[in-house]
Design a protein around this motif. Sequence first.
Motif, PDB file in Angstrom:
ATOM      1  N   LYS A   8      -7.077  13.845 -35.166  1.00  0.00           N
ATOM      2  CA  LYS A   8      -8.103  14.668 -34.511  1.00  0.00           C
ATOM      3  C   LYS A   8      -7.710  15.069 -33.095  1.00  0.00           C
ATOM      4  N   GLN A   9      -6.739  14.360 -32.514  1.00  0.00           N
ATOM      5  CA  GLN A   9      -6.300  14.612 -31.135  1.00  0.00           C
ATOM      6  C   GLN A   9      -7.481  14.518 -30.161  1.00  0.00           C
ATOM      7  N   SER A  10      -8.343  13.556 -30.401  1.00  0.00           N
ATOM      8  CA  SER A  10      -9.514  13.361 -29.541  1.00  0.00           C
ATOM      9  C   SER A  10      -9.226  12.337 -28.454  1.00  0.00           C
ATOM     10  N   GLN A  11     -10.008  12.426 -27.390  1.00  0.00           N
ATOM     11  CA  GLN A  11      -9.906  11.465 -26.294  1.00  0.00           C
ATOM     12  C   GLN A  11     -11.003  10.428 -26.458  1.00  0.00           C
ATOM     13  N   VAL A  12     -10.631   9.153 -26.461  1.00  0.00           N
ATOM     14  CA  VAL A  12     -11.605   8.072 -26.578  1.00  0.00           C
ATOM     15  C   VAL A  12     -11.587   7.270 -25.285  1.00  0.00           C
ATOM     16  N   SER A  13     -12.748   7.216 -24.632  1.00  0.00           N
ATOM     17  CA  SER A  13     -12.896   6.448 -23.399  1.00  0.00           C
ATOM     18  C   SER A  13     -13.879   5.324 -23.659  1.00  0.00           C
ATOM     19  N   GLY A  55     -14.910  -6.475 -33.176  1.00  0.00           N
ATOM     20  CA  GLY A  55     -14.750  -7.525 -34.176  1.00  0.00           C
ATOM     21  C   GLY A  55     -14.265  -6.998 -35.504  1.00  0.00           C
ATOM     22  N   ASP A  56     -14.027  -5.707 -35.568  1.00  0.00           N
ATOM     23  CA  ASP A  56     -13.599  -5.096 -36.824  1.00  0.00           C
ATOM     24  C   ASP A  56     -12.157  -4.584 -36.729  1.00  0.00           C
ATOM     25  N   HIS A  57     -11.283  -5.464 -36.265  1.00  0.00           N
ATOM     26  CA  HIS A  57      -9.880  -5.110 -36.040  1.00  0.00           C
ATOM     27  C   HIS A  57      -9.150  -4.655 -37.284  1.00  0.00           C
ATOM     28  N   ARG A  58      -9.629  -5.049 -38.461  1.00  0.00           N
ATOM     29  CA  ARG A  58      -8.933  -4.691 -39.704  1.00  0.00           C
ATOM     30  C   ARG A  58      -8.854  -3.179 -39.896  1.00  0.00           C
ATOM     31  N   ILE A  59      -9.770  -2.415 -39.261  1.00  0.00           N
ATOM     32  CA  ILE A  59      -9.734  -0.963 -39.424  1.00  0.00           C
ATOM     33  C   ILE A  59      -9.006  -0.256 -38.274  1.00  0.00           C
ATOM     34  N   LEU A  60      -8.399  -1.021 -37.369  1.00  0.00           N
ATOM     35  CA  LEU A  60      -7.699  -0.417 -36.233  1.00  0.00           C
ATOM     36  C   LEU A  60      -6.643   0.608 -36.658  1.00  0.00           C
ATOM     37  N   PRO A  61      -5.801   0.333 -37.655  1.00  0.00           N
ATOM     38  CA  PRO A  61      -4.821   1.357 -38.054  1.00  0.00           C
ATOM     39  C   PRO A  61      -5.486   2.664 -38.496  1.00  0.00           C
ATOM     40  N   GLU A  62      -6.609   2.576 -39.200  1.00  0.00           N
ATOM     41  CA  GLU A  62      -7.327   3.772 -39.645  1.00  0.00           C
ATOM     42  C   GLU A  62      -7.899   4.532 -38.447  1.00  0.00           C
ATOM     43  N   VAL A  63      -8.416   3.793 -37.463  1.00  0.00           N
ATOM     44  CA  VAL A  63      -8.971   4.419 -36.259  1.00  0.00           C
ATOM     45  C   VAL A  63      -7.861   5.119 -35.476  1.00  0.00           C
ATOM     46  N   LEU A  64      -6.745   4.454 -35.281  1.00  0.00           N
ATOM     47  CA  LEU A  64      -5.630   5.058 -34.542  1.00  0.00           C
ATOM     48  C   LEU A  64      -5.101   6.300 -35.247  1.00  0.00           C
ATOM     49  N   ASP A  65      -5.022   6.251 -36.569  1.00  0.00           N
ATOM     50  CA  ASP A  65      -4.580   7.411 -37.341  1.00  0.00           C
ATOM     51  C   ASP A  65      -5.554   8.578 -37.157  1.00  0.00           C
TER      52      ASP A  65
END
Length: 138
Positions: free
Chosen positions: A128-133, A113-123
């Motif tokens: 960090k080159q981390s894997q998110v599952s 529900g916090d889509h507004r921070i999606l660009p920050e998360v993707l960046d």
Amino acid sequence: MNDDRSSLVFVFDTTGSMHDDLEQLREGAEMILDTALEHRDVISNFVFVPFNDPVVGPPTVTQDKEVFKAALNVIRIRGGGDCPEKSLGGILMALKVSLPRSYIYVLTDATAGDHRILPEVLDAVQRKQSQVSIFMAL
């Protein structure tokens, strides 16, 4: 210390609807943790980030397996009853406190529900080159 080591991270939805999934989280985390400890040359530390609505965190960051397990064992399931949840905030916090190239496991039963921070998360994921599952409980 090897600079190539990563964090093993769990980001967990602690809203009321996850009550039935809590024991499975603990069991799954224990299995993944045991596997990670077999490859201690890869994993440097363990991170746990709970998220609820409206609170994200606080994170637990440790190199001690017992401290990590204790964080999982004191989870308090509360609130909820509405969707969506702050899963992206949980992921972002995890990325901020974890090492580069980490393994991040997100467990939830709701959409973000916090889509507004999606660009920050993707960046942050790219930096960090981390894997998110993401695992969605049904």
